[in-house]
Every structure is written in C-alpha cells, then in structure tokens.
Design an enzyme around this catalytic site. Structure first.
Site, PDB file in Angstrom:
ATOM      1  N   PHE A  77       0.819  -1.217   0.000  1.00  0.00           N
ATOM      2  CA  PHE A  77       0.000   0.000   0.000  1.00  0.00           C
ATOM      3  C   PHE A  77       0.854   1.268   0.000  1.00  0.00           C
ATOM      4  CE2 PHE A  77      -2.865  -3.005   2.208  1.00  0.00           C
ATOM      5  CZ  PHE A  77      -4.085  -2.721   1.617  1.00  0.00           C
ATOM      6  N   THR A 120      -4.383   2.376  -8.434  1.00  0.00           N
ATOM      7  CA  THR A 120      -5.510   3.311  -8.489  1.00  0.00           C
ATOM      8  C   THR A 120      -6.146   3.327  -9.874  1.00  0.00           C
ATOM      9  OG1 THR A 120      -6.010   5.679  -8.441  1.00  0.00           O
ATOM     10  CG2 THR A 120      -3.750   5.098  -8.950  1.00  0.00           C
ATOM     11  N   ASP A 121      -7.417   3.701  -9.931  1.00  0.00           N
ATOM     12  CA  ASP A 121      -8.088   3.860 -11.231  1.00  0.00           C
ATOM     13  C   ASP A 121      -7.535   5.061 -12.000  1.00  0.00           C
ATOM     14  OD1 ASP A 121      -9.178   5.875  -9.643  1.00  0.00           O
ATOM     15  OD2 ASP A 121     -11.267   5.338 -10.027  1.00  0.00           O
ATOM     16  N   GLU A 122      -6.803   5.936 -11.307  1.00  0.00           N
ATOM     17  CA  GLU A 122      -6.300   7.142 -11.978  1.00  0.00           C
ATOM     18  C   GLU A 122      -5.272   6.834 -13.064  1.00  0.00           C
ATOM     19  OE1 GLU A 122      -5.172  10.446  -9.613  1.00  0.00           O
ATOM     20  OE2 GLU A 122      -6.759  10.111  -8.161  1.00  0.00           O
ATOM     21  N   TYR A 147       1.253  12.238  -9.593  1.00  0.00           N
ATOM     22  CA  TYR A 147       0.865  11.090  -8.756  1.00  0.00           C
ATOM     23  C   TYR A 147       0.446   9.900  -9.615  1.00  0.00           C
ATOM     24  CZ  TYR A 147      -2.342   8.021  -6.250  1.00  0.00           C
ATOM     25  OH  TYR A 147      -2.985   6.906  -5.764  1.00  0.00           O
ATOM     26  N   LYS A 151       2.105   6.064 -10.231  1.00  0.00           N
ATOM     27  CA  LYS A 151       1.386   4.812  -9.944  1.00  0.00           C
ATOM     28  C   LYS A 151       1.329   3.949 -11.210  1.00  0.00           C
ATOM     29  CE  LYS A 151      -0.344   3.620  -6.660  1.00  0.00           C
ATOM     30  NZ  LYS A 151       0.156   2.892  -5.455  1.00  0.00           N
ATOM     31  N   ILE A 188     -13.188  14.322   1.435  1.00  0.00           N
ATOM     32  CA  ILE A 188     -14.287  14.110   2.389  1.00  0.00           C
ATOM     33  C   ILE A 188     -13.874  14.481   3.818  1.00  0.00           C
ATOM     34  CG2 ILE A 188     -15.714  12.282   3.456  1.00  0.00           C
ATOM     35  CD1 ILE A 188     -16.231  11.246   0.582  1.00  0.00           C
TER      36      ILE A 188
HETATM   37  P1  NAD Z   1      -1.927   7.399   2.625  1.00  0.00           P
HETATM   38  O1  NAD Z   1      -1.196   8.581   2.076  1.00  0.00           O
HETATM   39  O2  NAD Z   1      -3.003   7.610   3.612  1.00  0.00           O
HETATM   40  O3  NAD Z   1      -0.875   6.394   3.293  1.00  0.00           O
HETATM   41  C1  NAD Z   1       0.359   6.094   2.707  1.00  0.00           C
HETATM   42  C2  NAD Z   1       1.223   5.394   3.751  1.00  0.00           C
HETATM   43  O4  NAD Z   1       2.471   5.032   3.125  1.00  0.00           O
HETATM   44  C3  NAD Z   1       1.580   6.270   4.959  1.00  0.00           C
HETATM   45  O5  NAD Z   1       1.422   5.543   6.151  1.00  0.00           O
HETATM   46  C4  NAD Z   1       3.034   6.647   4.727  1.00  0.00           C
HETATM   47  O6  NAD Z   1       3.766   6.864   5.934  1.00  0.00           O
HETATM   48  C5  NAD Z   1       3.536   5.417   3.984  1.00  0.00           C
HETATM   49  N1  NAD Z   1       4.716   5.714   3.152  1.00  0.00           N
HETATM   50  C6  NAD Z   1       4.880   6.744   2.289  1.00  0.00           C
HETATM   51  N2  NAD Z   1       6.109   6.699   1.731  1.00  0.00           N
HETATM   52  C7  NAD Z   1       6.725   5.596   2.249  1.00  0.00           C
HETATM   53  C8  NAD Z   1       8.003   5.012   2.062  1.00  0.00           C
HETATM   54  N3  NAD Z   1       8.913   5.541   1.209  1.00  0.00           N
HETATM   55  N4  NAD Z   1       8.299   3.888   2.748  1.00  0.00           N
HETATM   56  C9  NAD Z   1       7.404   3.338   3.604  1.00  0.00           C
HETATM   57  N5  NAD Z   1       6.181   3.858   3.834  1.00  0.00           N
HETATM   58  C10 NAD Z   1       5.843   4.975   3.162  1.00  0.00           C
HETATM   59  O7  NAD Z   1      -2.446   6.607   1.345  1.00  0.00           O
HETATM   60  P2  NAD Z   1      -3.794   5.753   1.151  1.00  0.00           P
HETATM   61  O8  NAD Z   1      -4.878   6.651   0.719  1.00  0.00           O
HETATM   62  O9  NAD Z   1      -3.966   4.850   2.306  1.00  0.00           O
HETATM   63  O10 NAD Z   1      -3.375   4.888  -0.138  1.00  0.00           O
HETATM   64  C11 NAD Z   1      -2.734   3.617   0.019  1.00  0.00           C
HETATM   65  C12 NAD Z   1      -2.525   3.006  -1.342  1.00  0.00           C
HETATM   66  O11 NAD Z   1      -3.761   2.859  -2.014  1.00  0.00           O
HETATM   67  C13 NAD Z   1      -1.645   3.849  -2.272  1.00  0.00           C
HETATM   68  O12 NAD Z   1      -0.821   2.979  -3.005  1.00  0.00           O
HETATM   69  C14 NAD Z   1      -2.645   4.549  -3.184  1.00  0.00           C
HETATM   70  O13 NAD Z   1      -2.062   4.844  -4.430  1.00  0.00           O
HETATM   71  C15 NAD Z   1      -3.718   3.485  -3.292  1.00  0.00           C
HETATM   72  N6  NAD Z   1      -5.081   3.950  -3.563  1.00  0.00           N
HETATM   73  C16 NAD Z   1      -5.655   4.900  -2.782  1.00  0.00           C
HETATM   74  C17 NAD Z   1      -6.986   5.262  -3.011  1.00  0.00           C
HETATM   75  C18 NAD Z   1      -7.690   6.291  -2.144  1.00  0.00           C
HETATM   76  O14 NAD Z   1      -8.821   6.668  -2.438  1.00  0.00           O
HETATM   77  N7  NAD Z   1      -7.092   6.771  -1.056  1.00  0.00           N
HETATM   78  C19 NAD Z   1      -7.707   4.662  -4.052  1.00  0.00           C
HETATM   79  C20 NAD Z   1      -7.057   3.705  -4.857  1.00  0.00           C
HETATM   80  C21 NAD Z   1      -5.760   3.340  -4.582  1.00  0.00           C
HETATM   81  O1  DAU Z   2      -9.316   7.481  -7.659  1.00  0.00           O
HETATM   82  C1  DAU Z   2      -8.448   7.011  -6.683  1.00  0.00           C
HETATM   83  C2  DAU Z   2      -7.650   8.156  -6.096  1.00  0.00           C
HETATM   84  O2  DAU Z   2      -8.546   8.886  -5.269  1.00  0.00           O
HETATM   85  C3  DAU Z   2      -6.434   7.687  -5.289  1.00  0.00           C
HETATM   86  O3  DAU Z   2      -5.533   7.075  -6.165  1.00  0.00           O
HETATM   87  C4  DAU Z   2      -5.754   8.866  -4.586  1.00  0.00           C
HETATM   88  O4  DAU Z   2      -4.706   8.392  -3.752  1.00  0.00           O
HETATM   89  C5  DAU Z   2      -6.784   9.572  -3.729  1.00  0.00           C
HETATM   90  O5  DAU Z   2      -6.215  10.721  -3.128  1.00  0.00           O
HETATM   91  C6  DAU Z   2      -7.987   9.981  -4.597  1.00  0.00           C
HETATM   92  O6  DAU Z   2      -7.595  10.996  -5.557  1.00  0.00           O
HETATM   93  P1  DAU Z   2      -8.505  12.292  -5.830  1.00  0.00           P
HETATM   94  O7  DAU Z   2      -7.628  13.343  -6.374  1.00  0.00           O
HETATM   95  O8  DAU Z   2      -9.733  11.914  -6.583  1.00  0.00           O
HETATM   96  O9  DAU Z   2      -8.956  12.591  -4.287  1.00  0.00           O
HETATM   97  P2  DAU Z   2      -9.096  13.938  -3.441  1.00  0.00           P
HETATM   98  O10 DAU Z   2      -9.663  13.543  -2.119  1.00  0.00           O
HETATM   99  O11 DAU Z   2      -7.881  14.766  -3.461  1.00  0.00           O
HETATM  100  O12 DAU Z   2     -10.230  14.726  -4.256  1.00  0.00           O
HETATM  101  C7  DAU Z   2     -11.488  14.140  -4.582  1.00  0.00           C
HETATM  102  C8  DAU Z   2     -12.246  15.112  -5.473  1.00  0.00           C
HETATM  103  O13 DAU Z   2     -12.614  16.281  -4.705  1.00  0.00           O
HETATM  104  C9  DAU Z   2     -11.429  15.648  -6.640  1.00  0.00           C
HETATM  105  O14 DAU Z   2     -12.299  15.847  -7.752  1.00  0.00           O
HETATM  106  C10 DAU Z   2     -10.908  17.006  -6.145  1.00  0.00           C
HETATM  107  C11 DAU Z   2     -12.033  17.474  -5.252  1.00  0.00           C
HETATM  108  N1  DAU Z   2     -11.693  18.336  -4.094  1.00  0.00           N
HETATM  109  C12 DAU Z   2     -10.678  17.944  -3.269  1.00  0.00           C
HETATM  110  C13 DAU Z   2     -10.355  18.669  -2.145  1.00  0.00           C
HETATM  111  C14 DAU Z   2      -9.231  18.261  -1.226  1.00  0.00           C
HETATM  112  C15 DAU Z   2     -12.456  19.454  -3.822  1.00  0.00           C
HETATM  113  O15 DAU Z   2     -13.411  19.811  -4.573  1.00  0.00           O
HETATM  114  N2  DAU Z   2     -12.170  20.175  -2.697  1.00  0.00           N
HETATM  115  C16 DAU Z   2     -11.140  19.840  -1.849  1.00  0.00           C
HETATM  116  O16 DAU Z   2     -10.935  20.536  -0.841  1.00  0.00           O
END
Ligand code: NAD
Ligand code: DAU
Length: 331
Positions: A77, A120-122, A147, A151, A188
């Site tokens: 992760f 990620t779907d991105e 980003y 990925k 959120i």
């Molecule tokens: P997050 O930023 O909340 O957590 C990332 C974690 O990785 C942290 O605990 C951080 O300390 C650790 N980390 C960062 N760099 C590191 C390094 N060099 N070595 C060891 N640890 C390190 O991220 P998240 O939202 O929990 O996402 C986790 C994974 O899921 C990521 O790979 C992200 O791309 C993927 N993902 C996230 C989402 C989402 O909506 N958040 C959706 C799809 C996929």
């Molecule tokens: O789709 C998966 C991805 O979702 C993950 O790979 C990423 O790690 C995760 O951060 C997330 O990316 P987004 O860029 O979609 O998430 P974020 O929460 O930054 O923003 C969600 C949407 O809301 C995006 O369209 C930007 C918008 N936004 C975000 C913030 C922080 C706002 O409108 N206002 C805000 O304050």
C-alpha cells in the site's frame, strides 16, 4: 501466513491491518511504514499488540530484503498518495512510488514471495461526464498527474517483473476510498473537519467532477479476495458503483451535519483536474465472487461523519498545517 504490509500506518493500510487482525486471525502481520506526514502509528492502536511494526522506507533495499525474506506474502500500500501534493513537488512520488516499488519487486523476486500491488483507477486518466463508459482492465493507461503517472509506472514494473522474471504478483486498481483514518488533506475528511470547525466546505472549480466512491472496508475485502483467489499476473479493478459528483457529496455532508445545502465555497480548480472516474468491477465480482458490504453511500458517509466527530484527537494535530498548505495554493 506471514504477511508484510507496506504503508500499514496510512489510511487504507491501517484499515486493512485492523480488518486482517479481526477477520484473518491466522495471519501474522508485519507493517513496514516510513511514518511520513501521512502515516500515523495511532491508526494501528486498536491492534498494536497483534502486529509487528517496523518504521522504515520501502526504498531502503536492506530493510526491505530482510522483511520480505521473512514473509510469505506482501501487500504493498505504501505510496505518496495526494494529487495536490504531487503538483507542488513530484520528487517524493517518483522516489516512493517508482523506486520503492522497484525495491520491493527485486526483493520478492529474490525470495520467491507472493506480491499484491495496490494501485488506483487514476492510471486510466479520466472519462467525459456524459460518457456511459467505465474503466475496464483493458482500458489503455493515460495518467494525468505526477501522482497517477508514478502509480502507472509502478504497475508497469509489476507487469514486467511477472512476465520477465515469473514474479507471483497480482494488481488491483481501485476507485476513491472513504471511511475512518483518512488524512484531513483528502476531500471528504477535509470538508467534515471544516464543518466541525465552523468553516465552509471548499469545492474545486464548479464541483462537477465525478468520483466513484467505495468504503475502505469494501476495498479491503476485495484485496483479500485477490490475495486468496486471484490469478497470478492478473489485474482486478475494484469499485462499488458509487459515482457521485463533488457538489452532491458536499451537499450531503451539509445536510448530515445540519447546515444549509448551499453553505459551501467554490475555490480555484486543481490544474489538470480529472473529470470523472468510473469502475467496471465485473471481473472481481464474477470471477472472485466479491460484493461490497456497504450498499448506501449516504449511510457510509453518515458513519464517517460520526467517526470524525468521535475521533477529533486523531485528526486535530494535522488540521492546521493542512489548511495552511491549502491557503498557500489558494484552495
Ligand atoms: P496514505 O497517504 O493515507 O498512506 C500512505 C502510507 O504510506 C503512509 O502511512 C506513509 O507513511 C507510507 N509511506 C509513504 N512513503 C513511504 C516510504 N517511502 N516507505 C514506507 N512507507 C511509506 O495513502 P492511502 O490513501 O492509504 O493509499 C494507500 C494506497 O492505495 C496507495 O498505493 C494509493 O495509491 C492506493 N489507492 C488509494 C486510493 C484512495 O482513495 N485513497 C484509491 C485507490 C488506490
Ligand atoms: O481514484 C483514486 C484516487 O482517489 C487515489 O488514487 C488517490 O490516492 C486519492 O487521493 C484519490 O484521488 P482524488 O484526487 O480523486 O482525491 P481527493 O480527495 O484529493 O479529491 C477528490 C475530489 O474532490 C477531486 O475531484 C478534487 C475534489 N476536491 C478535493 C479537495 C481536497 C475538492 O473539490 N475540494 C477539496 O478541498
């Protein structure tokens, strides 16, 4: 099973570790996490006695080799995960997401360890708002941001290590997660904690962008289905048919938190802002029999609001610095 979880102190990783301890008691979990600004050991407090925690960097070949050598499987992760940060300073994203993944792949190759790669779907870029299409495992990669391009790069490394070296790997590409322990920089939790502080939610642009929301617990049950039953070399898309535009998310939060539905601010847009994401999870559902536990986004959101209200001690220390960064960006 001895399972190494990288990034286990982050949002999704910590939920995964907690869920694993609850639902897979036969699994011995070791967490490797660098505790960057996004990681917090407190997110593992409820399971601290059941988990071995190592603070370290996934780009550190020595620590990675030692921990991978002592594991039967790795779920990866760890990442730099926030698009806005990647636009400001891409280097940590290249280092952790690309070089870190490379370091892990070399270790699983040496030790013959099963590897699951969280993505990620991105990586697929974005879809038009009025297009009925969804991302499928065949959609060409077309990432937009630093980003998502890092990925995508890491996914391509995994595919090459499977084909060239026979590494036993699977990949999942998931849509936007929500739920407990998400950093307050993300959409959120930022709006929930703003509302707790009496600050109006901030919508980028016109708020029309669409994300395909999934509860973090559903993401993690899907990851377990893939770890246990996924086909080696395969890519699985994870999503729960949760498409909602950002304005509707904010209006729902305002309603849940007792505010008028128009009590938000429109702020400057994110450069290169992806319009819409949508996941076709047919392969996951039909091949692995996965289904989400959360059927209502509104109920999941209400539970998330309750969690942030009840856990202010967890998020409060990061709130001020996060908003100071956004103020510099004018958002
Ligand atoms: P997050 O930023 O909340 O957590 C990332 C974690 O990785 C942290 O605990 C951080 O300390 C650790 N980390 C960062 N760099 C590191 C390094 N060099 N070595 C060891 N640890 C390190 O991220 P998240 O939202 O929990 O996402 C986790 C994974 O899921 C990521 O790979 C992200 O791309 C993927 N993902 C996230 C989402 C989402 O909506 N958040 C959706 C799809 C996929
Ligand atoms: O789709 C998966 C991805 O979702 C993950 O790979 C990423 O790690 C995760 O951060 C997330 O990316 P987004 O860029 O979609 O998430 P974020 O929460 O930054 O923003 C969600 C949407 O809301 C995006 O369209 C930007 C918008 N936004 C975000 C913030 C922080 C706002 O409108 N206002 C805000 O304050």
């Amino acid at each position: 099973m001895r399972l190494l979880v990288t990034g286990g102190a982050g949002f999704i990783g910590a939920n995964f570790v907690q869920q694993t301890v609850r639902e897979h008691p036969d699994v011995q979990v070791t967490v490797l996490d660098a505790l960057t600004y996004a990681g917090d050991e407190a997110s593992l407090a409820p399971v601290a006695d059941a988990v071995a925690f190592v603070q370290g960097d996934i780009a550190d070949a020595e620590v990675v080799d030692r921990l991978v050598g002592a594991a039967d499987a790795v779920v990866h992760f760890a990442a730099e995960s926030h698009n806005d940060n990647s636009l400001h300073d891409p280097w940590p994203f290249v280092r952790t997401n690309v070089i870190g993944t490379f370091t892990l792949l070399e270790a699983v190759r040496r030790h013959g360890v099963r590897y699951h790669h969280i993505s990620t779907d991105e990586v697929y870029g974005d879809l038009e708002l009025d297009d009925p299409a969804k991302f499928t495992p065949e959609t060409p990669y077309n990432p937009s941001s630093p980003y998502s391009s890092t990925k995508a790069s890491s996914d391509l490394l995994v595919r090459a290590w499977v084909r060239s070296f026979g590494v036993q790997a699977t990949i999942s590409n998931c849509s936007n997660n929500y739920g407990p322990y998400q950093h307050v920089e993300k959409f959120i939790p930022r709006q929930i904690t703003n509302l707790v502080d009496g600050v109006r939610p901030k919508l980028y642009g016109t708020g029309q962008n669409v994300r395909d929301w999934i509860h973090v617990e559903d993401h993690n049950t899907a990851v377990w289905a893939i770890v246990e039953r996924g086909r080696i070399g395969e890519t699985y898309l994870i999503g729960a048919d949760g498409e909602v535009d950002n304005k509707t998310v904010v209006e729902t939060l305002l309603e849940l938190m007792g505010q008028p539905s128009d009590a938000y601010d429109l702020v400057s847009d994110r450069p290169g802002h992806d319009l819409r994401y949508a996941i076709d999870a047919t392969r996951l559902r039909e091949e692995l029999g996965w289904a989400p536990r959360y059927s209502s986004f509104r109920d999941g959101l209400a539970a998330t609001v309750d969690w942030y209200r009840a856990n202010e001690a967890w998020w409060r220390p990061r709130k001020e610095a996060t908003e100071a960064r956004y103020a510099e960006l004018g958002r």
